[in-house]
Design an enzyme around this catalytic site. Structure first.
Site, PDB file in Angstrom:
ATOM      1  N   CYS A 344     -34.851   4.917 -75.764  1.00 35.87           N
ATOM      2  CA  CYS A 344     -35.613   6.116 -76.128  1.00 35.87           C
ATOM      3  C   CYS A 344     -35.669   7.162 -75.004  1.00 35.87           C
ATOM      4  CB  CYS A 344     -37.014   5.781 -76.585  1.00 35.87           C
ATOM      5  SG  CYS A 344     -37.271   4.107 -77.138  1.00 35.87           S
ATOM      6  N   ARG A 373     -33.440  -6.689 -70.925  1.00 35.88           N
ATOM      7  CA  ARG A 373     -34.875  -6.973 -70.807  1.00 35.88           C
ATOM      8  C   ARG A 373     -35.025  -8.320 -70.134  1.00 35.88           C
ATOM      9  NH1 ARG A 373     -37.058  -5.055 -76.789  1.00 35.88           N
ATOM     10  NH2 ARG A 373     -36.078  -3.004 -76.684  1.00 35.88           N
ATOM     11  N   GLN A 391     -28.480  -2.504 -79.260  1.00 32.24           N
ATOM     12  CA  GLN A 391     -29.131  -2.115 -80.504  1.00 32.24           C
ATOM     13  C   GLN A 391     -28.271  -1.069 -81.185  1.00 32.24           C
ATOM     14  OE1 GLN A 391     -32.954  -0.619 -79.225  1.00 32.24           O
ATOM     15  NE2 GLN A 391     -33.976  -2.441 -79.985  1.00 32.24           N
ATOM     16  N   ASP A 393     -29.139   1.776 -82.210  1.00 31.87           N
ATOM     17  CA  ASP A 393     -30.356   2.556 -82.036  1.00 31.87           C
ATOM     18  C   ASP A 393     -30.169   3.992 -82.494  1.00 31.87           C
ATOM     19  OD1 ASP A 393     -32.948   2.686 -81.277  1.00 31.87           O
ATOM     20  OD2 ASP A 393     -32.579   2.386 -79.135  1.00 31.87           O
ATOM     21  N   HIS A 395     -32.530   7.837 -82.590  1.00 33.48           N
ATOM     22  CA  HIS A 395     -33.762   8.613 -82.463  1.00 33.48           C
ATOM     23  C   HIS A 395     -33.576   9.928 -83.175  1.00 33.48           C
ATOM     24  CE1 HIS A 395     -34.175   5.656 -79.248  1.00 33.48           C
ATOM     25  NE2 HIS A 395     -35.419   5.657 -79.651  1.00 33.48           N
ATOM     26  N   LYS A 474     -45.532   2.529 -88.679  1.00 31.51           N
ATOM     27  CA  LYS A 474     -44.140   2.096 -88.768  1.00 31.51           C
ATOM     28  C   LYS A 474     -43.879   1.245 -90.000  1.00 31.51           C
ATOM     29  CE  LYS A 474     -44.905  -1.969 -85.855  1.00 31.51           C
ATOM     30  NZ  LYS A 474     -44.369  -2.845 -84.818  1.00 31.51           N
ATOM     31  N   HIS A 520     -38.104   6.538 -84.434  1.00 32.15           N
ATOM     32  CA  HIS A 520     -37.255   5.495 -83.853  1.00 32.15           C
ATOM     33  C   HIS A 520     -36.723   4.675 -85.019  1.00 32.15           C
ATOM     34  CE1 HIS A 520     -39.289   5.752 -79.787  1.00 32.15           C
ATOM     35  NE2 HIS A 520     -40.202   6.306 -80.562  1.00 32.15           N
TER      36      HIS A 520
END
Length: 662
Positions: A344, A373, A391, A393, A395, A474, A520
């Site tokens: 992000c 992580r 991911q 991912d 945005h 979410k 997200h």
RNA sequence: GCUGACGUAGCUCAAUUGGCAGAGCACCUGAUUUGUAAUCAGGCGGUUACCGGUUCGAUUCCGGUCGUCAGCUCCA
């Protein structure tokens, strides 16, 4: 006692499922009501439900309502049985290990457990001994006797049980009824309900021992938890145990090894080494997502390593640093750089690098960057919980007015992606938590937009009140794997906080600066986890478009080797993943190997096929049935299946997936 | 991170109370040329995860480290 006698003077009315009613004095035992309906029903009964609340047969009934007798055919009865199983387990453990302090012992989805506080942890031998002792308790047929007691009385009874005493403290000042259950030598603080006596538990098995923190609190002592399961019928227990075995066989860690897809090494715990075959799968998944996001999305790549100023702005430095891999900066001599654990912030930097017009919105940045992580060692598990992952991912920067449309589109996008794999998801809608940012108006609007989009799908969803992120509500997507585990994969999160923190803006129609909202979005969660789920979902028998090896061409004898090699060259030129197996082994051997490697198509070529430009096609897991078809027809069929990302050839095992999760 | 169990050949597993570390598969070589789930024979392969201790002697007993697994906690 005077209370009870005045209550007994009142009558309550119980309505049976067939519409008949029974009028009985308040305080009548449920068992007696069932007995008044029929003696056979009484012997088949396990518990009763009054207005949906399940209580045991020995409960005095105090209020009117819909009365349902629960027999062993009712799923709620199994829960009762298992809960009683937990008490029987504790009864046995207490006999053999009188020092064991008792914690909680509930029924869970697939069985039950009981937590004990002991000096010396249990061993697998203890487990066998406990199980044998449980059989004795069952044979001794102790009635489960319910008593309702005062707080003082309960304290007197459990004075020697520190964990129960702590539980009792919760009742202080509450008017909740305190009930205790006794079965032979064992007494437990328990709400119930229970089966009438211990002999009801006939088919059970103790499964495993594990540590569990008292009341789930890491700061408290660790108890010894014994997991077990129980069923009404022997064959149900056996089927369940068999399913556990089957689930082990399709465990992605086992198949990852036998199908040569990935492995782990102590030199990098929690990070997968993908073999050539495994890499094919990941690449296919990524290619598919790229394909789906060709229009309307902007794929970007951002750095992996950042100095802490970014994380300070994003808030990660304060809240998430323990999970980040910190890197020493030689200039400062401090660990003030970090590998990114999320994409992000870097996407916000990308957004902020230019001025944006409202005309550009929604602006969708998607990426496949690698994240790290620093998960604690005990959390690592195969591909589903790793330290390094990618991911899919995205945005999305947009105006509030665009949220509803965008979310509706995203939900459809995610669900249709899952559908490609024959996966079904359950949706969860998480609303505003107690501690949050933003005005109530903002939350009203955000939740309404999400809810509207959810309801437009027509799919059922679970409402998780107060479970949203502090920055916005979410939608989470849970996909179930073959072992019945639910994995949170997709997510759609509204974020009103990040645009503030990063001071993001766009120029509106009115030529002034406005705050965008951020969504997200992740579809497969991570490629690692998604691949794990696919391996288990398909039991390693991937649809042809995902299969690392799509076609294996097998010459019957060396004479047809060149013909086969030419075929492979032809298939490969069309982009298919084909190999030839001309090893000096029998046909049986090579067919067996192909089956075990779960290659979707084996094309066998002998004299007839070589002369006629055909192949004898063996489709994975369909046994001896074979089709003779022309090379052209075969090639066209496979190309079509790959192009359409068909689920074919359907693995036989896929049907058991549904059963296992049902 | 916590509790417990486990770590032996590429893989799956053996190895009495501490006494020369084995098997099947895989791999290599040879024979065999195969019509749909294992052809036969021979061979290669180990610092028993790593470090230390006890012992005449340790895969075995003890301690530590690393890793894996079942959970707890956490989470994509």
């Amino acid at each position: 006692m005077s209370d009870l006698s005045t209550a007994a003077a009142d009558l309550i009315v119980l309505t049976l499922p067939d519409g008949n009613t029974r009028e009985v004095p308040a305080g009548t035992l449920a068992r007696d009501v069932v007995g008044s309906i029929g003696a056979r029903l009484l012997s088949a009964s396990v518990a009763v439900a009054v207005d949906g609340e399940v209580v045991d047969l020995m409960t005095p009934l105090r209020k009117s309502g819909a009365f349902v007798v629960i027999t062993d055919k009712d799923p709620r009865a199994l829960e009762v049985l298992r809960h009683s199983g937990a008490h029987i387990l504790a009864t046995a453990v207490r006999r053999l290990r009188p020092d064991a302090a008792i914690g909680f012992g509930p029924a869970i989805d697939d069985g039950f457990y009981y937590d004990f506080d002991v000096e010396k942890p249990f061993t697998p031998d203890d487990l066998a001994a406990f199980e044998a002792e449980m059989r004795k308790v069952v044979a001794e047929k102790y009635a489960f006797v319910r008593e309702e007691v005062s707080l003082e009385e309960a304290r007197a009874r459990f004075a020697g049980d520190p964990l129960k005493m702590e539980r009792l403290a919760d009742f202080e000042g509450s008017d909740e009824v305190i009930s205790v259950y006794t079965d032979g030598p064992f007494v437990d603080l328990c709400r119930g309900p229970h089966v009438p006596d211990t002999s009801y538990l006939k088919h059970f098995k103790l499964l495993s021992i594990a540590g569990a923190y008292w009341r789930g609190d890491v700061k408290r002592q660790m108890l010894q938890r014994i997991y077990a399961t129980a069923f009404w019928k022997k064959d149900e227990l056996e089927t369940h145990l068999h399913q556990l075995e089957e689930a082990k066989k399709r465990d992605h860690r086992v198949l990852g090894k036998s199908l040569d897809l990935f492995f782990f090494s102590p030199v990098s715990p929690g990070a997968a080494f993908w073999t050539e075959r495994g890499t094919v799968i990941v690449n296919e998944l990524q290619a598919y997502l790229r394909d789906l996001q060709r229009d309307g999305y902007q794929e970007i790549r951002t750095p992996l390593l950042y100095n802490k100023s970014l994380w300070e702005t994003s808030g990660h430095w304060g809240k998430y640093r323990e999970n980040m891999f910190l890197v020493l900066d030689n200039e400062t001599g401090e660990h003030d750089m970090s590998l990114k654990p999320m994409n992000c912030p870097s996407h916000y930097v990308m957004y902020a690098s230019k001025k944006h017009s409202y005309r550009e919105l929604p602006l969708r940045f998607n990426t496949y960057d690698v994240l790290h992580r620093n998960e604690v060692t005990g959390a690592l598990s195969g591909l589903t919980r790793v330290r390094q992952f990618q991911q899919d991912d995205c945005h999305i920067f947009l105006m509030e007015s665009q949220i509803a449309d965008e979310v509706r589109q995203l939900v459809q996008f995610i669900l249709s992606y899952y559908r490609t794999f024959g996966l079904t998801a359950t949706l969860k809608f998480a609303t505003r938590p107690a501690t949050r940012i933003g005005s109530d108006d903002m939350w009203d609007q955000a939740e309404a937009a999400l809810r509207g989009a959810l309801e437009a799908t027509g799919l059922p969803y679970e409402l998780k009140e107060g479970d949203g992120a502090f920055y916005g509500p979410k939608i989470d997507f849970d996909v179930h794997d073959s072992i019945g585990r639910a994995w949170q994969l997709g997510t759609i999160q509204l974020d009103y906080a990040a645009p503030e923190r990063f001071d993001l803006s766009y120029t509106g129609e009115d030529n002034s600066a406005h705050r965008p909202v951020i969504i997200h979005r992740a579809v497969s969660g991570s490629f690692e986890r998604f691949t794990a789920i696919l391996i288990e979902h398909f039991a390693g028998a991937f649809p042809v478009w995902l299969a690392p090896e799509q076609i294996r061409v097998i010459p019957i004898a060396d004479d047809y080797r060149e013909t086969c090699e030419a075929l492979v060259a032809r298939f490969r030129a069309k982009g298919l993943r084909a190999t030839v197996d001309a090893r000096n082994e029998t046909l049986n051997y090579r067919v067996r190997d192909g089956e075990m490697q779960k290659v979707p198509y084996m094309a066998v070529v002998g004299k007839r096929e070589a002369e006629e430009s055909t192949v004898a096609l063996r489709v994975r897991h369909t046994g001896k049935k074979q089709e003779i078809l022309s090379v052209d027809a075969f090639e066209a069929r496979v190309l079509d299946e790959v192009r359409t990302r068909a689920l074919t050839p359907m693995p036989v095992a896929a049907t058991t997936t549904e059963e296992a999760s049902a």
